[in-house]
Design a protein around this motif. Structure first.
Motif: not given
Length: 217
Positions: A65-72, A124-126, A172-175, A181-182
């Protein structure tokens, strides 16, 4: 959220009270003050296993998923460590010896609802609520549990992130990723509401654990 406030800052400010309430819930506070037992700690580890099994299954769903993938990232994966902890704490038959308390069941169900709806913001919230907490106060919790129950480096692998050398820099990178996020204003509010719900589930979990302990006394 204001035009001048990054989303990550707004999220942290809006969830500060809920986060604090979760941290100071009676069951967890007792553990941290040395008033809990080894069995209490083991029960907590077991509940984490159910939660992270659901969360990391959801991560597989959202990996592209383009929105969620950067966090995983596998650097955050906790399930193997939890399973090693439970095997050490309970033995090779640990799967037959654990069960979720009611709030854990609701927590898992909510994560699966978000997964089934393919709602990236909810995932992403969880993800944020769990993993950034693990990288913050979780580090202190692991040290306390190790000392109180004479575990050394065993049974606390959940709190050890070997692949993250600098948790502060990682957060910091996570934030920054949260800020990028769009999400429009309405979606940002939905994400914040889901974070608040996740913190409430965590608080309710500690209430459940305290009630179960009292009932067994």
């Amino acid at each position: 959220m204001t035009a001048t406030s990054p989303f990550s800052t707004t999220l942290r400010e809006r969830s500060r009270a809920a986060h604090s309430g979760s941290e100071h819930a009676g069951f967890m506070a007792d553990l941290m003050r040395g008033q809990g037992t080894r069995e209490d700690y083991v029960t907590l580890v077991a509940q984490h296993w159910f939660i992270y099994e659901a969360l990391e299954a959801a991560a597989e769903t959202f990996a592209s998923d383009p929105v969620a993938a950067p966090f995983i990232t596998p650097k955050l994966t906790r399930l193997p460590a939890l399973e090693a902890d439970l095997e050490y704490l309970l033995g090779p038959d640990w799967r037959q010896r654990i069960s979720p308390v009611p709030t854990t069941g609701r927590y898992v169900a909510r994560i699966r609802e978000v997964q089934g709806a393919r709602w990236a913001g909810g995932f992403v919230a969880h993800h944020y609520t769990r993993y950034l907490g693990d990288l913050s106060g979780g580090q202190f919790i692991g040290k306390i549990m190790s000392r109180q129950f004479e575990l050394g480096t065993n049974g606390i692998g959940f709190y050890v992130f070997d692949e993250i050398a600098d948790p502060t820099a990682f957060k910091d990178v996570y934030r920054e990723q949260l800020d990028a996020a769009p999400w429009d204003a309405a979606e940002a509010e939905r994400v914040i509401a889901e974070v608040l719900d996740a913190y409430q589930l965590n608080t309710d979990l500690f209430v459940d654990l305290a009630a179960a302990k009292a009932a067994a006394a």
